[in-house]
Design a protein around this motif. Sequence first.
Motif, mmCIF file in Angstrom:
data_model
loop_
_atom_site.group_PDB
_atom_site.id
_atom_site.type_symbol
_atom_site.label_atom_id
_atom_site.label_comp_id
_atom_site.label_asym_id
_atom_site.label_seq_id
_atom_site.Cartn_x
_atom_site.Cartn_y
_atom_site.Cartn_z
ATOM 1 N N HIS A 1 -20.415 -42.659 2.820
ATOM 2 C CA HIS A 1 -20.848 -41.485 3.569
ATOM 3 C C HIS A 1 -21.752 -40.620 2.700
ATOM 4 N N LYS A 2 -21.305 -40.400 1.477
ATOM 5 C CA LYS A 2 -22.027 -39.520 0.569
ATOM 6 C C LYS A 2 -23.446 -40.021 0.298
ATOM 7 N N ILE A 3 -23.567 -41.328 0.101
ATOM 8 C CA ILE A 3 -24.898 -41.853 -0.204
ATOM 9 C C ILE A 3 -25.663 -42.186 1.077
ATOM 10 N N GLY A 4 -25.070 -41.827 2.211
ATOM 11 C CA GLY A 4 -25.794 -42.007 3.468
ATOM 12 C C GLY A 4 -25.877 -43.438 3.946
ATOM 13 N N LEU A 5 -24.994 -44.265 3.427
ATOM 14 C CA LEU A 5 -25.041 -45.676 3.809
ATOM 15 C C LEU A 5 -24.284 -45.920 5.112
ATOM 16 N N LEU A 6 -23.183 -45.209 5.280
ATOM 17 C CA LEU A 6 -22.406 -45.344 6.514
ATOM 18 C C LEU A 6 -21.920 -43.963 6.933
ATOM 19 N N ILE A 7 -22.563 -43.434 7.937
ATOM 20 C CA ILE A 7 -22.235 -42.088 8.398
ATOM 21 C C ILE A 7 -21.318 -42.183 9.604
ATOM 22 N N PRO A 8 -20.222 -41.430 9.600
ATOM 23 C CA PRO A 8 -19.266 -41.498 10.704
ATOM 24 C C PRO A 8 -19.934 -41.170 12.037
ATOM 25 N N ASN A 9 -19.365 -41.723 13.079
ATOM 26 C CA ASN A 9 -19.866 -41.465 14.423
ATOM 27 C C ASN A 9 -19.655 -40.009 14.793
ATOM 28 N N GLN B 1 -19.730 -53.983 8.595
ATOM 29 C CA GLN B 1 -19.683 -55.438 8.450
ATOM 30 C C GLN B 1 -20.921 -55.959 7.732
ATOM 31 N N GLU B 2 -22.052 -55.476 8.200
ATOM 32 C CA GLU B 2 -23.300 -55.921 7.576
ATOM 33 C C GLU B 2 -23.362 -55.496 6.113
ATOM 34 N N LEU C 1 -32.493 -52.135 3.274
ATOM 35 C CA LEU C 1 -32.486 -53.367 4.049
ATOM 36 C C LEU C 1 -32.115 -53.103 5.497
ATOM 37 N N LEU C 2 -31.064 -52.328 5.678
ATOM 38 C CA LEU C 2 -30.586 -52.058 7.027
ATOM 39 C C LEU C 2 -31.538 -51.130 7.763
ATOM 40 N N GLY C 3 -32.327 -50.413 7.005
ATOM 41 C CA GLY C 3 -33.297 -49.534 7.629
ATOM 42 C C GLY C 3 -34.389 -50.325 8.321
ATOM 43 N N GLU C 4 -35.072 -51.130 7.544
ATOM 44 C CA GLU C 4 -36.089 -51.979 8.148
ATOM 45 C C GLU C 4 -35.376 -53.095 8.905
ATOM 46 N N ASN C 5 -36.141 -54.019 9.404
ATOM 47 C CA ASN C 5 -35.492 -55.231 9.878
ATOM 48 C C ASN C 5 -36.437 -56.408 9.697
ATOM 49 N N SER C 6 -35.954 -57.575 10.016
ATOM 50 C CA SER C 6 -36.747 -58.798 10.055
ATOM 51 C C SER C 6 -36.945 -59.483 8.702
ATOM 52 N N ASN C 7 -36.863 -58.729 7.612
ATOM 53 C CA ASN C 7 -37.000 -59.427 6.335
ATOM 54 C C ASN C 7 -35.650 -59.949 5.831
ATOM 55 N N ARG C 8 -34.743 -59.987 6.747
ATOM 56 C CA ARG C 8 -33.407 -60.456 6.428
ATOM 57 C C ARG C 8 -33.432 -61.858 5.832
ATOM 58 N N VAL C 9 -34.188 -62.718 6.477
ATOM 59 C CA VAL C 9 -34.228 -64.103 6.002
ATOM 60 C C VAL C 9 -34.785 -64.187 4.591
ATOM 61 N N ILE C 10 -35.845 -63.419 4.354
ATOM 62 C CA ILE C 10 -36.444 -63.442 3.018
ATOM 63 C C ILE C 10 -35.445 -62.959 1.974
#
Lengths: 247, 247
Positions: free
Chosen positions: B23-31, B50-51, B68-77
Amino acid sequence: MKLTVKDLSRIAGVSIKTLHHYHKIGLLIPNEISETGYRYYGLKEINRLQEILFYKELDIPLLDIKNLLGENSNRVITLEKQMILFEKKIWRYQQLIKTITRSIEYTKKGEKMDNTLMFKGFETEEEWKNALEQQNNYLKENYNTEINTTSINISEMNIMAIEAKNFTDRMAEFLRNGVKYNDSSVQHAVNQHLKFLNKNGHPISKEDYVNQTKFFLQDDFHRDMLEQQQIGLTYYLVAVAENLLIN
Amino acid sequence: MKLTVKDLSRIAGVSIKTLHHYHKIGLLIPNEISETGYRYYGLKEINRLQEILFYKELDIPLLDIKNLLGENSNRVITLEKQMILFEKKIWRYQQLIKTITRSIEYTKKGEKMDNTLMFKGFETEEEWKNALEQQNNYLKENYNTEINTTSINISEMNIMAIEAKNFTDRMAEFLRNGVKYNDSSVQHAVNQHLKFLNKNGHPISKEDYVNQTKFFLQDDFHRDMLEQQQIGLTYYLVAVAENLLIN
DNA sequence: TATGAGGTATTACCTAAGGTTAGAGTCAAG
DNA sequence: CTTGACTCTAACCTTAGGTAATACCTCATA
């Protein structure tokens, strides 16, 4: 042979700060320290540093290295332990590569991977499916209703399954550790489990739960399932549940 | 579905502190965050977690995961990159296992392993022997005396050899990077090398060194040795040495 | 012997991913 | 309304050093 920090750092390929650090934690003390505080190292220190770096390469913490170099003779044992650790790590990375490969395949197929598979505890798809099925049956038995899978949020169901799995794991561990069925921590765990169910749209009373565990006892599928995880678990759960009603 | 930190931590198998941290680093913010500051999570957050955990399993730093979770599509790379990394790690651990095996063999044979071999730069015993031999020749040429190996501290010789190897490596890199022979950093390096030799019982003047590099030029053994490491190195060294006398 | 370049020392703050307290406030069941 | 379980923030701790600031030291050369 009177080496300065720079000499030694060059020879050994470590930074000067590293030498300072090793000095500070007493891992590598200079052979001589001048009146002006300069550190000078000799051959003995070089050899010791060699050993330190060798162990460090093996990912052994510096403090452990310090102890290791203190005693002697258990070198072989330490090394063998470390080797086993490496083999495990290799195995783990191989698994991760497999996971990634699978994930890439899913992504390329355009399907979104069911990430629930990644959760700890579910290392294989099969295990996860079993947990889901159990959940499914559970609902069937408790509500005597056919499950319309499409009407139930799949993600939500996954979560219930995960919680159930975690709970069962915990109970199995209690049993393995010889924790008595009426131990407060066991009772606490089951109370939490029920609380979770109640909070998340699956109202279940203590009596219901007792009946459920009894059902597990006589139902082949569930009993096998539980006993496969941990022998005696089915029976343990009944005892635990019945004790709920006493308090 | 309104999960508290404890619920989520149980489900996902992470600690509450981890959730606080994310939460603090803004990676997973509560609903939802209640007026009293309580964190509540929903399905979306569970999926995100999960991701996150998936990527974390791959040893990707949290901040990278955030991006990574911000952008998308470069997941495979990303995944493919990570896979290469794992293969490297596996390779490294396999090497470590080999090293350990060797070390254990030495220990069991009762011989003390010459740990100097471990120092960076010498990957094989052969390479090390060559370096030592070179060192040996060096002494022979400079003192015109037969070497009485027993009279010279072997360890000390190793160290001189290591320093020489490190120096040569550095020069080769300069050459590869197109650094001119009279560049100050090159000159500095060679000065340091000579300083080291002088300090450690191998007095050598700048003129001596020029002669030595010239000797390398005409001596098949040394020239081959150097040229094998890096084409042109022999000639580069002569130019570097001669420039020493100019300044 | 003085000088200047380059080496060295200490101190202090920083990193990643949380763990571990402490103290205070909150929630929900009885 | 009490009580026990839960949650909050804040602060400090961990590994193995990296980096910076400032002051001091060494040694070859003029």
